[in-house]
Design a protein around this motif. Sequence first.
Motif, short mmCIF file in Angstrom:
data_model
loop_
_atom_site.label_atom_id
_atom_site.label_comp_id
_atom_site.label_asym_id
_atom_site.label_seq_id
_atom_site.Cartn_x
_atom_site.Cartn_y
_atom_site.Cartn_z
N ALA A 196 0.83 -1.21 0.00
CA ALA A 196 0.00 0.00 0.00
C ALA A 196 0.86 1.25 0.00
O ALA A 196 0.58 2.23 -0.71
CB ALA A 196 -0.93 -0.01 1.22
N ILE A 243 -6.45 5.86 -4.27
CA ILE A 243 -7.69 5.17 -3.91
C ILE A 243 -7.41 3.72 -3.53
O ILE A 243 -7.89 3.23 -2.50
CB ILE A 243 -8.69 5.25 -5.09
CG1 ILE A 243 -9.23 6.68 -5.23
CG2 ILE A 243 -9.84 4.25 -4.89
CD1 ILE A 243 -10.05 6.91 -6.48
N PHE A 244 -6.63 3.03 -4.33
CA PHE A 244 -6.34 1.62 -4.02
C PHE A 244 -5.45 1.51 -2.78
O PHE A 244 -5.60 0.57 -1.99
CB PHE A 244 -5.71 0.94 -5.23
CG PHE A 244 -6.72 0.61 -6.30
CD1 PHE A 244 -7.60 -0.44 -6.13
CD2 PHE A 244 -6.80 1.37 -7.46
CE1 PHE A 244 -8.55 -0.75 -7.12
CE2 PHE A 244 -7.73 1.08 -8.43
CZ PHE A 244 -8.61 0.01 -8.27
N HIS A 264 -7.69 1.84 0.20
CA HIS A 264 -8.42 0.58 0.41
C HIS A 264 -7.55 -0.43 1.16
O HIS A 264 -7.99 -1.07 2.13
CB HIS A 264 -8.85 -0.02 -0.93
CG HIS A 264 -10.20 0.44 -1.39
ND1 HIS A 264 -11.35 0.15 -0.70
CD2 HIS A 264 -10.58 1.15 -2.48
CE1 HIS A 264 -12.39 0.68 -1.33
NE2 HIS A 264 -11.95 1.29 -2.42
N MET A 265 -6.30 -0.58 0.73
CA MET A 265 -5.42 -1.56 1.36
C MET A 265 -5.08 -1.16 2.80
O MET A 265 -5.07 -1.99 3.72
CB MET A 265 -4.15 -1.72 0.53
CG MET A 265 -4.41 -2.30 -0.85
SD MET A 265 -2.97 -2.25 -1.93
CE MET A 265 -1.95 -3.52 -1.18
N GLY A 316 -6.93 0.61 4.73
CA GLY A 316 -8.15 0.40 5.51
C GLY A 316 -8.35 -1.06 5.86
O GLY A 316 -8.76 -1.40 6.99
N ILE A 317 -8.09 -1.96 4.92
CA ILE A 317 -8.22 -3.40 5.20
C ILE A 317 -7.25 -3.80 6.31
O ILE A 317 -7.60 -4.53 7.24
CB ILE A 317 -7.96 -4.22 3.92
CG1 ILE A 317 -9.09 -4.01 2.92
CG2 ILE A 317 -7.81 -5.71 4.25
CD1 ILE A 317 -8.80 -4.58 1.54
N PRO A 337 -14.85 1.44 6.87
CA PRO A 337 -15.69 1.05 5.73
C PRO A 337 -16.39 2.24 5.07
O PRO A 337 -16.65 2.22 3.85
CB PRO A 337 -16.71 0.09 6.37
CG PRO A 337 -16.02 -0.46 7.57
CD PRO A 337 -15.20 0.68 8.09
N ALA A 362 -13.87 3.69 2.76
CA ALA A 362 -13.71 2.77 1.63
C ALA A 362 -14.85 2.95 0.63
O ALA A 362 -14.63 2.99 -0.59
CB ALA A 362 -13.64 1.33 2.12
N VAL A 412 -14.26 6.41 -1.28
CA VAL A 412 -13.24 6.42 -2.34
C VAL A 412 -13.66 5.52 -3.50
O VAL A 412 -13.28 5.78 -4.65
CB VAL A 412 -11.85 6.03 -1.81
CG1 VAL A 412 -11.33 7.07 -0.82
CG2 VAL A 412 -11.84 4.65 -1.21
N THR A 413 -14.47 4.49 -3.23
CA THR A 413 -15.01 3.68 -4.33
C THR A 413 -15.95 4.51 -5.19
O THR A 413 -15.94 4.41 -6.43
CB THR A 413 -15.73 2.44 -3.78
OG1 THR A 413 -14.82 1.67 -2.99
CG2 THR A 413 -16.27 1.58 -4.91
#
Length: 542
Positions: A124, A166-167, A170-171, A173-174, A219, A222, A225-226
């Motif tokens: 990330a 953005i990606f 996401h990572m 956040g996971i 979430p 997430a 940004v999606t």
Amino acid sequence: MSNELAIEPHHGHHPHPSGIVRWISTTNHKDIGLMYLVFGITMLMVGGAMALGIRAELFRPGLQLMQPEFFNQLITLHGLIMVFGFAMPVATGLANYMLPLVLGAPDMALPRLNNWGFWILPPAAVMLVMPFVMGLLGVGPGAVDTGWTMYAPLSIQSGWGMDFAIFAVHMLGISSILGSINVIVTVLNMRAPGMTLMKMPLFAHGFLVTAILLITIMPVLAGGVTMVLLDRHFGTHFFNAAGGGDPVLWQHIFWFMGHPEVYVLLLPIAGAVPHVLSAFARKPPYGYRAQVYAMWAIGGLSVVVWAHHMFTSGMSTGSQLYFMYSTMAISLPLAVLFFCWIATLWRGAMSFETPMLFAIGFIVLFGWGGLTGLVLADAAADPQYHNAYFLVAHFHYALYPTTALGSMAAIYYWLPKWTGHMLDERLGRAHFWMALVGVNLTFIPQFLVGLAGMPRRIPDYPLVFADWNMLSSIGAFVLGASHLIFIYNVVKCVRGGPKAASKAWDGAQGLEWTIPSPAPYHSFETPPAIEPSPGHGLSAVR
């Protein structure tokens, strides 16, 4: 699951692997905690270097070193790296290493999930920084340049560095969610026999509230940004006003995550600092229950105050009044924490070793940040300060003492337990005083130029602000140099020094000080039993 069933002895473990395989495949909480800490400190240096680039440009009026587009990339990456790359991984590293030790558990509850949660982070970070490096090499438009808040419509119109961001978000956040699940399960199921929730150390309470907050807010980011990704590439119009969307919707989504994030960074430190204060004041933490209830109150209020960041967005008067009063209300449980911290020191037999200096520095400077936040919480006054450097100074007085001074208080405090060696007090004190001078010299001038009307996020400014900006830039370089002392001191402590006893500090209390220094690979093969006395956050072995 009962505490007794959740803790299993480790007698049957095979010898752990060595070399690079150990670090890639490890599920041991100490190894993973160390990797989080090393990753976080590395990202501190990367994000700090970007901050120094910003301050070098602002040293004098005029465009000195870079074009505005590059300046905006530095502003954006500095914010994202410091919050998601430095502050959160360092806190997670402290949780991974110390939670099992303070709870009397053999490991984190979900060790394989723990390994996966960490190894999501390096890719990330690479994804976040890669467009910046490619831009330096002349490939592509460079990194995301929207500011760390990624406001629409800039985030919809920006170059493909935004897609990387953005990606990466996401990572990141996971990783945070996986770590939070692990913390919650560990705290609820892996405590030593006899350790009820209200006998649990304050350190564990701080991380429990933090983990619940992260599972609540990440979430939402997430999803936001999606939606930005869909607007950019798939023809939707969530935030694009030209297609009927609402850019202010993104602000609500972002700040629903962004304001609780401040307390995600604060609460772990609010749990760790009482351990330091208690050890060097040689008193139990004052107001244990009050501090626990205050942490939960802060966690609950933090998710209902987000729109005080949006007083200039055109919201109704009724909404402004609600968010103003709710924001001011959160200062009450914060005041309880401050009172308890100061009361712990009151009439204590205090000594001022390096961890204590950093803990007191955290209290004083974070208090300053909180008081300046009350000015910004006033809906009538906020438009004067909102996009000025006053806000930049407030934000950094809230976050730097928490994420840096507070984290370093905890790292210095537990470093002898991790390494088996005592730190160099002379270097530690030099680090503290240099950091204290640097942070105040950096951000006090920003309060002054902000009150005088200097807007934030600009690479150039009128001559009238030149002297204060020069002082601020000098302070930033002093602050950056202080972190080099910190790294040198840690490396020196790892490599050798006076041997640390099991109880490295005279006044230290807690289960972690009942095992040898350095802590063995598997800490508690036999679960310790806890004294049946009322809890004060410093567990005693029976």
